[in-house]
Design a protein around this motif. Sequence first.
Motif, PDB file in Angstrom:
ATOM      1  N   THR A 128      13.826 -52.322  16.798  1.00  0.00           N
ATOM      2  CA  THR A 128      14.489 -53.017  15.802  1.00  0.00           C
ATOM      3  C   THR A 128      15.872 -52.351  15.716  1.00  0.00           C
ATOM      4  OG1 THR A 128      12.145 -52.723  14.668  1.00  0.00           O
ATOM      5  CG2 THR A 128      14.134 -52.451  13.263  1.00  0.00           C
ATOM      6  N   ARG A 169      14.011 -57.279  16.396  1.00  0.00           N
ATOM      7  CA  ARG A 169      14.067 -57.257  15.186  1.00  0.00           C
ATOM      8  C   ARG A 169      15.400 -56.756  14.511  1.00  0.00           C
ATOM      9  NH1 ARG A 169      10.002 -56.941  11.481  1.00  0.00           N
ATOM     10  NH2 ARG A 169      10.854 -54.962  10.576  1.00  0.00           N
ATOM     11  N   ILE A 223      17.709 -55.973  11.316  1.00  0.00           N
ATOM     12  CA  ILE A 223      17.632 -55.778   9.994  1.00  0.00           C
ATOM     13  C   ILE A 223      18.941 -55.644   9.355  1.00  0.00           C
ATOM     14  CG2 ILE A 223      16.395 -54.355   8.104  1.00  0.00           C
ATOM     15  CD1 ILE A 223      14.566 -55.641  10.053  1.00  0.00           C
ATOM     16  N   TYR A 239      24.519 -60.444   1.484  1.00  0.00           N
ATOM     17  CA  TYR A 239      23.509 -61.490   2.500  1.00  0.00           C
ATOM     18  C   TYR A 239      22.254 -61.547   1.823  1.00  0.00           C
ATOM     19  CZ  TYR A 239      20.577 -62.845   6.402  1.00  0.00           C
ATOM     20  OH  TYR A 239      19.726 -63.617   7.246  1.00  0.00           O
ATOM     21  N   HIS A 240      21.789 -60.198   1.008  1.00  0.00           N
ATOM     22  CA  HIS A 240      20.771 -60.304   0.469  1.00  0.00           C
ATOM     23  C   HIS A 240      20.671 -61.542  -0.695  1.00  0.00           C
ATOM     24  CE1 HIS A 240      16.910 -57.728  -0.286  1.00  0.00           C
ATOM     25  NE2 HIS A 240      17.140 -57.782  -1.537  1.00  0.00           N
ATOM     26  N   ARG A 253      20.059 -64.711   0.989  1.00  0.00           N
ATOM     27  CA  ARG A 253      18.635 -65.001   1.508  1.00  0.00           C
ATOM     28  C   ARG A 253      17.641 -65.567   0.086  1.00  0.00           C
ATOM     29  NH1 ARG A 253      16.543 -62.489   6.180  1.00  0.00           N
ATOM     30  NH2 ARG A 253      14.518 -61.901   5.065  1.00  0.00           N
ATOM     31  N   THR A 292      15.628 -60.689  10.817  1.00  0.00           N
ATOM     32  CA  THR A 292      14.145 -60.372  10.157  1.00  0.00           C
ATOM     33  C   THR A 292      14.273 -60.209   8.839  1.00  0.00           C
ATOM     34  OG1 THR A 292      13.988 -59.720  12.642  1.00  0.00           O
ATOM     35  CG2 THR A 292      12.200 -59.324  10.871  1.00  0.00           C
ATOM     36  N   ASP A 293      14.968 -59.313   8.260  1.00  0.00           N
ATOM     37  CA  ASP A 293      14.799 -58.962   6.998  1.00  0.00           C
ATOM     38  C   ASP A 293      16.144 -58.304   6.646  1.00  0.00           C
ATOM     39  OD1 ASP A 293      13.598 -58.450   4.460  1.00  0.00           O
ATOM     40  OD2 ASP A 293      11.978 -57.298   5.514  1.00  0.00           O
ATOM     41  N   SER A 294      16.167 -57.996   5.192  1.00  0.00           N
ATOM     42  CA  SER A 294      17.217 -57.493   4.484  1.00  0.00           C
ATOM     43  C   SER A 294      16.694 -56.407   3.431  1.00  0.00           C
ATOM     44  CB  SER A 294      18.075 -58.630   3.890  1.00  0.00           C
ATOM     45  OG  SER A 294      19.099 -58.047   3.038  1.00  0.00           O
ATOM     46  N   PHE A 295      17.477 -55.130   3.454  1.00  0.00           N
ATOM     47  CA  PHE A 295      17.401 -54.253   2.539  1.00  0.00           C
ATOM     48  C   PHE A 295      18.775 -53.755   2.014  1.00  0.00           C
ATOM     49  CE2 PHE A 295      14.001 -54.122   5.641  1.00  0.00           C
ATOM     50  CZ  PHE A 295      12.895 -53.680   4.755  1.00  0.00           C
ATOM     51  N   TYR A 333      13.914 -48.170   4.724  1.00  0.00           N
ATOM     52  CA  TYR A 333      13.326 -48.975   5.726  1.00  0.00           C
ATOM     53  C   TYR A 333      12.364 -47.948   6.317  1.00  0.00           C
ATOM     54  CZ  TYR A 333      12.057 -51.327   9.877  1.00  0.00           C
ATOM     55  OH  TYR A 333      11.209 -51.950  11.059  1.00  0.00           O
TER      56      TYR A 333
END
Length: 311
Positions: free
Chosen positions: A169, A192, A194, A204-205, A208, A244-247, A285
């Motif tokens: 990741t 991954r 992130i 970006y969040h 999405r 993969t994901d966004s925080f 995360y």
Amino acid sequence: MTLPITPDDIRAAHARIRSHIRRTPVLEGFANGVPQPVTLKLESLQHAGSFKARGAFNSLLSQNVPKAGVVAASGGNHGAAVAYAAAQLGHPVRIFVPEISAPAKVNLIRRLGAEVIVTGRAYADALAAAEAWQAETGALSVHAYDAPDTVAGQGTTALELDAQAEVDTLLVAVGGGGFIGGIAAWYGGQVRVIAVEPENAPTYHAARAAGAPVDISVSGVAADSLGARRIGSLAHAIGATAITDSFTVPDAAITEAQKTLWHHLNLAVEPGGATALAALTSGAYRPEPDERVGVMVCGANVDLDRLAALV
């Protein structure tokens, strides 16, 4: 799905720029303030203080630069990178920066030999002024994050890391998306990737959530480096399959990550450069126990007086 930037594009960019950039070091096993040891890629030690030198050199070396020279808009780091690359390659350069740019970054751009024009409140205002100058003079415009040469150049950071360390990741700070776009394009879903953004600049969040790039308001401690109002179209397209994901993390978590890097590594890192680490130090995360996590530490152009007051 074929990504708009491919690993072959990134390999070509690396061959083009490698004699002009630093192969930045990796620190494995960093364990201070994080739930488990992680790998840090110290791109904050790149020329001009950030990863952006990669995209700047790739842009200038893959195109013909006219006599009018080079123009760019920047919150700070991109301008410093373009100024540095242009000076190394012998081109005149004009950089437009918004009023929110940190004085330390504006001064750095000037020291690197660029003519600096401060205009408008936000990055988008500086970009409009740069585009008008380009149209008037014919200068080569180097976009900060949403151009293929820029994104491919930034992707060379991941090409290097891939040879330096194994990660499952990788946490990457996001502003306009050129950095994470290039990194995700290199890995193509094999790692991954992130996205980590300030709560006050969730470009970006928001995209999405909306299913497409959207304009947002930006503010906060990292706005001068992660303050694009809209994610780049290239990053959004790449992210559909390779991010993969966004925080998001609050400003307080970002400044705590800055403190961690200073107190434990003596690294002077700007807020944007510490944002990816803040996802771990704040608990936003939470990796699995055996997960090999990497973090991009991406920018060092911090106001030293502010850092001294912080730490």
